[in-house]
Design an enzyme around this catalytic site. Structure first.
Site, PDB file in Angstrom:
ATOM      1  N   ASP A   1      60.625 -24.978   0.781  1.00 21.18           N
ATOM      2  CA  ASP A   1      62.077 -25.091   1.008  1.00 21.18           C
ATOM      3  C   ASP A   1      62.398 -25.828   2.311  1.00 21.18           C
ATOM      4  O   ASP A   1      63.292 -26.670   2.350  1.00 21.18           O
ATOM      5  CB  ASP A   1      62.759 -23.713   0.953  1.00 21.18           C
ATOM      6  CG  ASP A   1      62.339 -22.800   2.086  1.00 21.18           C
ATOM      7  OD1 ASP A   1      61.117 -22.670   2.303  1.00 21.18           O
ATOM      8  OD2 ASP A   1      63.215 -22.223   2.752  1.00 21.18           O
TER       9      ASP A   1
ATOM     10  N   ASP B   1      54.120 -18.878  -0.642  1.00 19.58           N
ATOM     11  CA  ASP B   1      55.121 -17.805  -0.460  1.00 19.58           C
ATOM     12  C   ASP B   1      56.038 -17.650  -1.675  1.00 19.58           C
ATOM     13  O   ASP B   1      56.711 -16.634  -1.821  1.00 19.58           O
ATOM     14  CB  ASP B   1      55.976 -18.080   0.776  1.00 19.58           C
ATOM     15  CG  ASP B   1      55.202 -17.910   2.070  1.00 19.58           C
ATOM     16  OD1 ASP B   1      54.016 -17.536   2.007  1.00 19.58           O
ATOM     17  OD2 ASP B   1      55.774 -18.160   3.146  1.00 19.58           O
TER      18      ASP B   1
ATOM     19  N   ARG C   1      41.260   0.974   8.274  1.00 12.44           N
ATOM     20  CA  ARG C   1      40.655  -0.318   8.614  1.00 12.44           C
ATOM     21  C   ARG C   1      41.628  -1.411   8.182  1.00 12.44           C
ATOM     22  O   ARG C   1      42.375  -1.250   7.211  1.00 12.44           O
ATOM     23  CB  ARG C   1      39.332  -0.535   7.886  1.00 12.44           C
ATOM     24  CG  ARG C   1      38.201   0.348   8.382  1.00 12.44           C
ATOM     25  CD  ARG C   1      37.732  -0.066   9.777  1.00 12.44           C
ATOM     26  NE  ARG C   1      36.540   0.674  10.190  1.00 12.44           N
ATOM     27  CZ  ARG C   1      36.537   1.892  10.733  1.00 12.44           C
ATOM     28  NH1 ARG C   1      37.681   2.531  10.925  1.00 12.44           N
ATOM     29  NH2 ARG C   1      35.398   2.468  11.091  1.00 12.44           N
TER      30      ARG C   1
HETATM   31  O1  F6P Z   1      54.608 -21.077   4.364  1.00  9.56           O
HETATM   32  C1  F6P Z   1      53.347 -20.840   3.929  1.00  9.56           C
HETATM   33  C2  F6P Z   1      52.545 -20.124   4.968  1.00  9.56           C
HETATM   34  O2  F6P Z   1      51.258 -19.968   4.423  1.00  9.56           O
HETATM   35  C3  F6P Z   1      53.115 -18.787   5.430  1.00  9.56           C
HETATM   36  O3  F6P Z   1      52.923 -17.747   4.518  1.00  9.56           O
HETATM   37  C4  F6P Z   1      52.408 -18.604   6.744  1.00  9.56           C
HETATM   38  O4  F6P Z   1      53.120 -17.780   7.635  1.00  9.56           O
HETATM   39  C5  F6P Z   1      52.374 -19.998   7.263  1.00  9.56           C
HETATM   40  O5  F6P Z   1      52.384 -20.861   6.159  1.00  9.56           O
HETATM   41  C6  F6P Z   1      51.170 -20.281   8.147  1.00  9.56           C
HETATM   42  O6  F6P Z   1      51.268 -21.560   8.656  1.00  9.56           O
HETATM   43  P1  F6P Z   1      50.142 -22.265   9.537  1.00  9.56           P
HETATM   44  O7  F6P Z   1      49.253 -23.000   8.592  1.00  9.56           O
HETATM   45  O8  F6P Z   1      50.896 -23.171  10.443  1.00  9.56           O
HETATM   46  O9  F6P Z   1      49.386 -21.195  10.258  1.00  9.56           O
END
Ligand code: F6P
Length: 373
Positions: A118, A143, A278
């Site tokens: 998005d 997501d 854990r």
């Molecule tokens: O938007 C997809 C996503 O995988 C999220 O779920 C996650 O917070 C983010 O990207 C992680 O991004 P990066 O690759 O910058 O760590």
């Protein structure tokens, strides 16, 4: 086909499984059916902002059978550096949107297909609007929070990773009488946690959309014990906040990255129930690996339909999956923020029906709607 001859394609935002399958589908449809030339733009919008331009002609011989199966994106991608406020080395922000539009024309492109989530679709659509550049979008993100589509590319592969992790955690949880906490991705929306948690047999699923109480979590763990089970599985989306509403992030330069809610819960649960806990943080393994059957199918269908939209001159649209098929929707209906889990929707209803603790919106009347989430 009208007068499109040079088609550009780029991937933007975080990578996920199925991007290469989508690129492959676009190239096949554009070359086989329409006889166009396809240019792969490198590293998202950066490829058109760089001088020299960063791109590669995508010919059919590049697709030697492996592309459908490969994780990541052969084009590269970026989820940083908004061209409208691009971070410069001196710390200032610069509007570089004009360079993107200029790059499009330098390459002689007639249209652009953007594969993004998005946020990326919003920025790329704004860039294309600024230069009146014809654009069609394809939704991707693990997501699964893109509006107007039941599924985005990458989601089911990521959920499969979560389910596989729970399949592995359950036997070790049972062997040691432990509470296993699995922290999964999902910044704004809890689709991964919810679907993965249900399919993986979780007892507790926490998502950003539904508040929870630590007492409620402790009570559920006690209930599981009373039912004769010596262990429990907890799935938590990284975007969940503490019980009193504080985001759990790690400072990283100017940014704040998600991470830590699993350890917060571990500490809090340990204070309330006599059980060893854990924590497993699944992280980027959810993004890599071979795409699932559904992601391959989705990517292939989206790629073909996106090219057809270009051929029909239907721009500023995104291909979407609704009611078992591909449809087209106006991008303006997509770029309105994240599509979150509906707390009154069918998937939360399923979780509650299974006795899973998913937080405490007690006044929700679960309703059945056709859309996932
Ligand atoms: O938007 C997809 C996503 O995988 C999220 O779920 C996650 O917070 C983010 O990207 C992680 O991004 P990066 O690759 O910058 O760590």
């Amino acid at each position: 086909m009208g007068n499109i001859w040079r088609l550009g394609i780029l991937t933007s935002g975080g990578d996920c499984a199925g991007l290469n399958a989508a690129i492959r589908a676009v190239v096949h449809r554009a070359i086989h059916t329409y006889g166009w030339t396809v240019y792969g733009i490198k590293d998202g919008s950066l490829g058109l902002m760089s001088r020299p331009l960063q791109y590669q002609e995508l010919s059919l011989d590049l697709f030697n059978g492996n592309m459908l199966r490969m994780g990541g994106t052969v084009l590269g991608t970026t989820n940083k550096g908004d061209p409208f406020a691009f971070p410069m080395p001196d710390g200032s922000k610069k509007d570089r949107s004009g360079e993107f539009v200029e790059g499009f024309h330098m390459l002689g492109l007639d249209a652009l297909i953007v594969i993004g989530g998005d946020g990326s679709l919003r920025i790329l659509n704004k860039l294309c609007a600024q230069g009146s550049l014809p654009m069609v979008g394809i939704p991707k993100t693990i997501d699964n929070d893109v509006h107007q589509t039941e599924f985005a590319i990458g989601f089911t592969t990521a959920v499969n990773v979560v389910v596989d992790a729970l399949d592995r955690l359950q036997p070790t949880a049972a062997s040691h009488h432990r509470v296993m906490i699995l922290e999964v991705m999902g910044r704004d929306a809890g689709h991964i946690a919810l679907s993965g948690g249900i399919a993986g047999g979780a007892d507790i699923i926490l998502i950003p959309e539904i508040p929870y109480s630590l007492e409620g979590i402790a009570a559920k763990i006690e209930d599981v014990r009373k039912e004769g089970r010596n262990h429990a599985l907890v799935v938590v989306a990284e975007g969940c906040k503490t019980e009193d509403g504080r985001p759990v992030t790690v400072a990283w330069g100017e940014q704040a990255r998600y991470g830590g809610i699993g350890h917060y819960l571990s500490e809090q649960i340990s204070q309330r129930v006599t059980a060893e806990t854990r924590v497993t943080v699944l992280g980027h393994v959810q993004r890599g690996g071979q795409p699932s059957m559904r992601d391959r199918l989705l990517a292939s269908a989206f790629g073909v339909h996106a090219v057809d939209l270009v051929a029909e001159g239907k721009f500023d649209r995104m291909v979407a999956w609704q009611d078992r098929g591909v449809v087209e929707v106006p991008i303006s209906e997509v770029v309105v923020g994240a599509r979150c889990v509906d707390p009154a929707g069918p998937i939360v209803h399923t979780a509650r029906g299974l006795g899973i603790y998913v937080g405490e919106l007690v006044d929700i009347v679960s309703a059945h709607t056709p859309l996932v989430g």
